[in-house]
Design an enzyme around this catalytic site. Structure first.
Site, PDB file in Angstrom:
ATOM      1  N   GLU A 240       0.829  -1.194   0.000  1.00 22.90           N
ATOM      2  CA  GLU A 240       0.000   0.000   0.000  1.00 22.90           C
ATOM      3  C   GLU A 240       0.870   1.253   0.000  1.00 22.90           C
ATOM      4  O   GLU A 240       1.770   1.408   0.815  1.00 22.90           O
ATOM      5  CB  GLU A 240      -0.896   0.034   1.242  1.00 22.90           C
ATOM      6  CG  GLU A 240      -1.745   1.300   1.333  1.00 22.90           C
ATOM      7  CD  GLU A 240      -2.352   1.503   2.711  1.00 22.90           C
ATOM      8  OE1 GLU A 240      -3.311   2.291   2.825  1.00 22.90           O
ATOM      9  OE2 GLU A 240      -1.855   0.895   3.677  1.00 22.90           O
TER      10      GLU A 240
ATOM     11  N   GLN B 151      -1.631  -0.743  -5.424  1.00 21.39           N
ATOM     12  CA  GLN B 151      -2.590  -0.472  -4.353  1.00 21.39           C
ATOM     13  C   GLN B 151      -2.252   0.848  -3.667  1.00 21.39           C
ATOM     14  O   GLN B 151      -1.109   1.083  -3.285  1.00 21.39           O
ATOM     15  CB  GLN B 151      -2.620  -1.570  -3.292  1.00 21.39           C
ATOM     16  CG  GLN B 151      -3.782  -1.335  -2.315  1.00 21.39           C
ATOM     17  CD  GLN B 151      -3.783  -2.245  -1.113  1.00 21.39           C
ATOM     18  OE1 GLN B 151      -2.892  -2.189  -0.277  1.00 21.39           O
ATOM     19  NE2 GLN B 151      -4.816  -3.074  -1.010  1.00 21.39           N
TER      20      GLN B 151
ATOM     21  N   CYS C  46      -7.259  -2.174   5.667  1.00 20.43           N
ATOM     22  CA  CYS C  46      -6.154  -2.151   6.626  1.00 20.43           C
ATOM     23  C   CYS C  46      -6.610  -1.545   7.949  1.00 20.43           C
ATOM     24  O   CYS C  46      -7.098  -0.407   7.986  1.00 20.43           O
ATOM     25  CB  CYS C  46      -4.980  -1.357   6.071  1.00 20.43           C
ATOM     26  SG  CYS C  46      -3.570  -1.288   7.211  1.00 20.43           S
TER      27      CYS C  46
ATOM     28  N   LYS D 188     -10.030  -3.615  -1.849  1.00 22.14           N
ATOM     29  CA  LYS D 188      -9.848  -4.717  -0.906  1.00 22.14           C
ATOM     30  C   LYS D 188     -10.471  -4.293   0.415  1.00 22.14           C
ATOM     31  O   LYS D 188     -10.119  -3.239   0.965  1.00 22.14           O
ATOM     32  CB  LYS D 188      -8.362  -5.019  -0.739  1.00 22.14           C
ATOM     33  CG  LYS D 188      -8.046  -6.204   0.164  1.00 22.14           C
ATOM     34  CD  LYS D 188      -6.549  -6.527   0.090  1.00 22.14           C
ATOM     35  CE  LYS D 188      -6.192  -7.703   0.974  1.00 22.14           C
ATOM     36  NZ  LYS D 188      -6.226  -7.393   2.416  1.00 22.14           N
TER      37      LYS D 188
ATOM     38  N   HIS E  50     -10.957  -9.708   2.685  1.00 20.62           N
ATOM     39  CA  HIS E  50     -10.241 -10.322   3.800  1.00 20.62           C
ATOM     40  C   HIS E  50     -11.318 -10.779   4.784  1.00 20.62           C
ATOM     41  O   HIS E  50     -12.027  -9.954   5.369  1.00 20.62           O
ATOM     42  CB  HIS E  50      -9.308  -9.311   4.455  1.00 20.62           C
ATOM     43  CG  HIS E  50      -8.452  -9.906   5.538  1.00 20.62           C
ATOM     44  ND1 HIS E  50      -7.168  -9.487   5.767  1.00 20.62           N
ATOM     45  CD2 HIS E  50      -8.698 -10.885   6.463  1.00 20.62           C
ATOM     46  CE1 HIS E  50      -6.653 -10.181   6.787  1.00 20.62           C
ATOM     47  NE2 HIS E  50      -7.586 -11.033   7.216  1.00 20.62           N
TER      48      HIS E  50
ATOM     49  N   ASN F 240      -9.229 -13.648   0.675  1.00 23.60           N
ATOM     50  CA  ASN F 240      -7.986 -13.345   1.369  1.00 23.60           C
ATOM     51  C   ASN F 240      -8.160 -13.629   2.853  1.00 23.60           C
ATOM     52  O   ASN F 240      -9.258 -13.558   3.372  1.00 23.60           O
ATOM     53  CB  ASN F 240      -7.600 -11.871   1.130  1.00 23.60           C
ATOM     54  CG  ASN F 240      -6.365 -11.455   1.898  1.00 23.60           C
ATOM     55  OD1 ASN F 240      -6.384 -10.497   2.653  1.00 23.60           O
ATOM     56  ND2 ASN F 240      -5.276 -12.177   1.724  1.00 23.60           N
ATOM     57  N   GLY F 241      -7.057 -13.930   3.530  1.00 20.99           N
ATOM     58  CA  GLY F 241      -7.112 -14.170   4.970  1.00 20.99           C
ATOM     59  C   GLY F 241      -6.927 -15.621   5.341  1.00 20.99           C
ATOM     60  O   GLY F 241      -7.107 -15.986   6.508  1.00 20.99           O
TER      61      GLY F 241
ATOM     62  N   ALA G  44      -1.082 -13.766   1.622  1.00 22.11           N
ATOM     63  CA  ALA G  44      -0.190 -12.794   2.250  1.00 22.11           C
ATOM     64  C   ALA G  44       0.862 -13.504   3.090  1.00 22.11           C
ATOM     65  O   ALA G  44       1.966 -13.774   2.620  1.00 22.11           O
ATOM     66  CB  ALA G  44      -0.993 -11.817   3.107  1.00 22.11           C
ATOM     67  N   ARG G  45       0.553 -13.831   4.324  1.00 21.10           N
ATOM     68  CA  ARG G  45       1.555 -14.329   5.262  1.00 21.10           C
ATOM     69  C   ARG G  45       2.213 -15.633   4.810  1.00 21.10           C
ATOM     70  O   ARG G  45       3.427 -15.809   4.992  1.00 21.10           O
ATOM     71  CB  ARG G  45       0.916 -14.502   6.642  1.00 21.10           C
ATOM     72  CG  ARG G  45       0.501 -13.163   7.256  1.00 21.10           C
ATOM     73  CD  ARG G  45      -0.358 -13.372   8.490  1.00 21.10           C
ATOM     74  NE  ARG G  45       0.395 -13.935   9.586  1.00 21.10           N
ATOM     75  CZ  ARG G  45       1.133 -13.222  10.437  1.00 21.10           C
ATOM     76  NH1 ARG G  45       1.222 -11.920  10.298  1.00 21.10           N
ATOM     77  NH2 ARG G  45       1.769 -13.814  11.418  1.00 21.10           N
TER      78      ARG G  45
END
Length: 543
Positions: free
Chosen positions: A47, A92, A121, A160, A188, A219-220, A246-247
């Site tokens: 971002e 983004q 976020c 998002k 997410h 996502n998530g 992501a992670r």
């Protein structure tokens, strides 16, 4: 593939894809390219805030073959991209204002495949400006931003979000988002108060997919995604068109490999090659490596990584020091070629309007903490019994950049590079002077890229370095030559005694003369930066 969404001609299809999620400090160019190599279909940059991007200029970096968006007085870009990811990178942004968002989108429109707005976020740095998850409670602002973007750019627009406490509110929100004409929505599956340790609400994402007709990106799921096969399982559990990781990717970018994940060391080596190729910021690269190492940060190599400051040091830990050095050699050759085409040179001084000029940028980190070109030049001038170097610095109009000319003896020296601060410009001028005279300017060995000594290059081109010998130095040199000649003509022992006595007398007189001259005519300074000290204590004079 081309489709029309909201009137925009799209090159990017968001259906049936696996994607690298936007991650602060992770999603820079090396990580994005590595994810694409391993099998990701689409990659998101970290971002980037609209206010920051609006301070940037778009620069075509010929040396790295990249497009850089860089602030006026910065050494490193805010956003860097390249042709390899051109059709698969999504930019983004963090924004809370439709007009600012559109200005940023127009700035990057021709260099990315899509525009995404962060509306999920929960971190304070995002929400305190009304951005990120703060937008979830302001659907009208969401509509304004997305509608403005969809109507204003020719590439697809997405957003998002996170889910809301009530399912009906979440469904109403995504239907409003769909009505703006966006190409897809990433969800997410957690509330804004929840963190990765909380289970993802796959059932809510599934309900969203049934409420809208545009692609939904799930996502998530990093808590349940441990290998490539889990990506498909998460897609099925949520009913989503695509999956964004992501992670799990942060820990091992090879999560995208259908053939299976690679050992962490292999991933690190692949990452470092891209970091070197695209001159990634060392601190950022170090952070990414630490995330890949995870618990291994406590290992001996992990502790060594913690102590590193330069990219080459990191490469050495994974046996890539030679790769780093080879890239620097190739980059240096390319830089020289580009400079030659532009009539610039870092090696051979050119006489321009009576000023010896080279294209030298002074970067503070490339020198020891207590050493600078100005200090070295000042001490050298003293040892040569020359007046203290003087600097004439000018400021460039609206760009707030500086250029300096240093005078040593009766010669003048300058860099053709304009610096963001007066002190930097003066250091660059001093460096040019030292290089022209064939003297080392103090730069740390790790940052020295010259193939030859600068002064030697000048001698090869012009036959000699410009002379800045002072009358005092010339007198001493002549006296020493005369003494040596008398010693050769007379008795050997008598000549030695005579020479010793005369030389001592000359040196004593010389020291007194120099000190008196310095006191009378000049301000003796410490470190060449203008702090006055006692002339009796000045060093660098033969005693």
């Amino acid at each position: 593939m081309t489709s029309n969404v909201g009137g925009a001609s799209s090159r990017l299809n968001y259906a049936d894809k696996v994607m690298l999620a936007p991650m602060v400090r992770i999603g820079t160019l090396p990580a994005r390219l590595l994810a694409l190599d391993y099998g990701a279909d689409v990659v998101y940059c970290e971002e980037l805030i609209d206010h920051s991007m609006l301070q940037c200029q778009r620069v075509e970096n010929e040396l790295l073959d990249t497009i850089d968006f860089i602030k006026e007085q910065a050494h490193h870009p805010v956003f860097r991209t390249c042709a390899k990811e051109r059709d698969r990178v999504v930019f983004q942004m963090g924004t809370a204002d439709p007009e600012r968002a559109l200005k940023v989108a127009k700035l990057v429109e021709n260099d990315v495949a899509g525009i995404d707005v962060n509306m999920g976020c929960p971190k304070e740095y995002s929400t305190k400006g009304g951005m990120g998850a703060a937008l979830l409670s302001n659907p009208e602002k969401i509509k304004q931003i997305l509608t403005t973007l969809v109507n204003g750019v020719s590439i697809p627009v997405t957003c998002k979000i996170r889910i809301l406490p009530k399912l009906e509110d979440t469904l109403s929100l995504v239907q409003l988002i769909e009505s703006t004409g966006v190409a897809a929505v990433a969800v997410h599956g957690r509330f804004k108060e929840e963190r990765p340790r909380h289970p993802v609400h796959a059932d809510v994402i599934k309900a969203i997919t049934q409420a809208v007709s545009i692609p939904v990106i799930a996502n998530g799921g990093s808590g349940v995604i441990n290998r490539y096969e889990d990506l498909q399982r998460f897609r099925e559990d949520t009913g989503a068109s695509s999956v964004m990781v992501a992670r799990a990717a942060q820990w091992n970018f090879s999560i995208f490999r259908p053939e299976g994940m690679l050992p962490a060391d292999d991933v690190i080596r692949d990452y470092l090659r891209y970091a070197v190729d695209y001159d990634n910021v060392a601190l950022n690269s170090k952070y990414v490596l630490q995330q890949i190492l995870q618990a291994e940060q406590q290992s001996p190599r992990g502790q060594k990584l913690l102590a590193t400051q330069a990219l080459r040091e990191m490469c050495a830990l994974w046996d890539l020091a030679d790769y780093y050095d080879d890239v620097q050699v190739r980059r240096r050759a390319k830089q020289e070629e580009l400079e030659r085409k532009k009539g610039l040179s870092r090696y051979e001084p050119r006489l321009v309007d009576g000023i010896y000029t080279m294209h030298v940028e002074y970067i503070r980190k490339e020198y020891p903490s207590a050493v600078s070109p100005k200090t070295i030049l000042l001490n050298w001038s003293r040892s040569e019994y020359l007046p203290q170097p003087t600097y004439e610095t000018v400021k460039q109009g609206s760009d707030t950049k500086f250029n300096s000319v240093v005078t040593v003896g009766d010669k003048r020296y300058a860099s053709s590079f304009w610096h963001k601060a007066k002190k930097l410009a003066e250091q660059a001028a001093a460096s040019v002077c030292l290089r022209t005279l064939g003297l080392h300017d103090g730069k740390l060995q790790a940052y020295i890229t010259e193939a030859k000594d600068d002064g030697k290059r000048h001698v090869e081109a012009h036959g000699k370095s410009p002379s800045v010998e002072s009358p005092q130095r010339k007198k001493c040199r002549t006296e020493k030559a005369d003494i040596a000649k008398k010693g050769d003509d007379g008795d050997e022992s008598e000549g030695q005694i005579s020479q010793s006595k005369v030389q001592t007398d000359v040196e004593t007189t010389k020291k007194k003369d120099v000190l008196q001259t310095l006191k009378a005519d000049h301000k003796v300074t410490k470190n060449g930066d203008g702090d006055e000290v006692d002339g009796e204590k000045c060093h660098g004079i033969d005693s």
